[in-house]
Design an enzyme around this catalytic site. Structure first.
Site, PDB file in Angstrom:
ATOM      1  N   TYR A  63       7.241 -37.806  73.953  1.00  0.00           N
ATOM      2  CA  TYR A  63       6.536 -38.978  74.468  1.00  0.00           C
ATOM      3  C   TYR A  63       7.471 -39.700  75.434  1.00  0.00           C
ATOM      4  CZ  TYR A  63       3.499 -38.426  70.334  1.00  0.00           C
ATOM      5  OH  TYR A  63       2.655 -37.946  69.355  1.00  0.00           O
ATOM      6  N   ARG A 146       4.265 -17.911  59.005  1.00  0.00           N
ATOM      7  CA  ARG A 146       2.940 -18.252  59.534  1.00  0.00           C
ATOM      8  C   ARG A 146       1.879 -17.270  59.034  1.00  0.00           C
ATOM      9  NH1 ARG A 146       3.910 -22.220  63.527  1.00  0.00           N
ATOM     10  NH2 ARG A 146       6.106 -22.265  64.147  1.00  0.00           N
ATOM     11  N   PHE A 148       2.344 -14.107  58.338  1.00  0.00           N
ATOM     12  CA  PHE A 148       2.593 -12.711  58.717  1.00  0.00           C
ATOM     13  C   PHE A 148       2.905 -11.849  57.499  1.00  0.00           C
ATOM     14  CE2 PHE A 148       5.669  -9.365  59.826  1.00  0.00           C
ATOM     15  CZ  PHE A 148       4.888  -8.610  60.695  1.00  0.00           C
ATOM     16  N   PHE A 149       3.770 -12.351  56.604  1.00  0.00           N
ATOM     17  CA  PHE A 149       4.116 -11.553  55.429  1.00  0.00           C
ATOM     18  C   PHE A 149       3.021 -11.573  54.371  1.00  0.00           C
ATOM     19  CE2 PHE A 149       8.537 -12.333  57.065  1.00  0.00           C
ATOM     20  CZ  PHE A 149       8.777 -11.007  57.402  1.00  0.00           C
ATOM     21  N   GLY A 150       1.971 -12.337  54.636  1.00  0.00           N
ATOM     22  CA  GLY A 150       0.771 -12.258  53.822  1.00  0.00           C
ATOM     23  C   GLY A 150      -0.219 -11.268  54.400  1.00  0.00           C
ATOM     24  N   GLY A 151       0.155 -10.622  55.499  1.00  0.00           N
ATOM     25  CA  GLY A 151      -0.687  -9.605  56.119  1.00  0.00           C
ATOM     26  C   GLY A 151      -1.446 -10.072  57.344  1.00  0.00           C
TER      27      GLY A 151
END
Length: 273
Positions: A63, A146, A148-151
């Site tokens: 800002y 984010r 990713f490692f959850g697929g």
């Protein structure tokens, strides 16, 4: 990234608002939608909002840029709010080492929120030791990379509405390269009898008792899975094996959205008063 605006709630039987539910966005004071106010005028507006009961002030180094944080810092209200018992703790997010030290010298910082996961480890050489030197807790955001490692992007498609479509590591070219890391994590997870997401989160949890990750999800099943990751116990050799297999230098693409890359802790020294 802008937070969801707080909506004031009308009290039945009165004409007033519950001001504690209303924050004040400071961006306009330094010229976002109009000519910037002078310091005295800007401080007067902030002080008036505080007198009316507003205790949530939104500012950022983008800002102005920078002038907004400087303006808000001149009233020293955060320290005053703690001393008055209106705020219990103060935390920072994506703050540089210099900013953390200077803020901590004014009033003890309780927590620093940073991205930290197997594929985002740039805080380890400097930020993590500094927080431990000063006794500041570490709050890792995006500890499952984010999703990713959850697929996400591998075993499930990235939604067309998701802002991950604009993230460098989820671009078609980079995602194809990063899938190799997911497959490695999948094999490691089988060894530990858990899911890749649980192993990724367990790795973060094992970085220290002063580490409190904040994985997010919109699904109950994922929430339960995340909670169960505390059951995954890792010894030092296992942590090293995971770190050696999933290396940040092997990740394709920057860790932050391109348009926000300049606001990460590496470039975010708050200007001196």
């Amino acid at each position: 990234m802008a937070e969801t605006p707080l909506i004031p709630r009308v009290r039945l039987g009165t004409q007033g608002l519950e001001v504690s539910k209303l924050g004040f966005g400071c961006m306009g004071l330094t010229g976002a939608y109009n000519s910037p106010l002078g310091d005295d005028a800007g401080i007067a507006v902030i002080a008036h909002a505080f007198r009316r009961g507003v205790t949530f002030f939104d500012t950022s180094d983008v800002y102005g840029p920078h002038t907004n944080e400087t303006l808000l810092g001149k009233i020293g209200e955060l320290k005053k709010l703690v001393e008055e018992g209106k705020v219990k703790y103060i935390g920072l997010s994506e703050a540089s080492p210099d900013t953390i030290r200077r803020a901590h010298a004014v009033h003890p910082i309780t927590a620093v929120q940073m991205e930290w996961s197997l594929w985002a480890r740039d805080i380890e050489p400097e930020i993590v030791p500094l927080c431990r030197e000063l006794g500041i807790g570490i709050v890792p955001y995006s500890p499952i990379a984010r999703g990713f490692f959850g697929g996400r992007g591998v075993t499930e498609q990235v939604s067309a509405e998701s802002n991950l479509k604009g993230h460098p590591r989820f671009s078609a070219e980079n995602l194809e390269k990063n899938k190799i890391l997911y497959l490695k994590m999948e094999e490691l997870a089988k060894k530990h009898q858990c899911s890749p997401a649980q192993l990724a989160l367990a790795w973060v949890l094992h970085q220290g008792d002063d580490v409190v990750p904040i994985p997010g999800t919109t699904k109950i099943r994922n929430l339960d899975s995340n909670i169960d990751s505390v059951k995954v116990k890792l010894i030092e050799d296992e942590l090293k094996e995971i770190s050696d297999q999933i290396r940040e230098e092997d990740v394709a693409g920057g860790r932050q959205y391109t348009s926000f890359a300049h606001t990460t802790w590496n470039y975010a020294d708050t200007p001196k008063k």
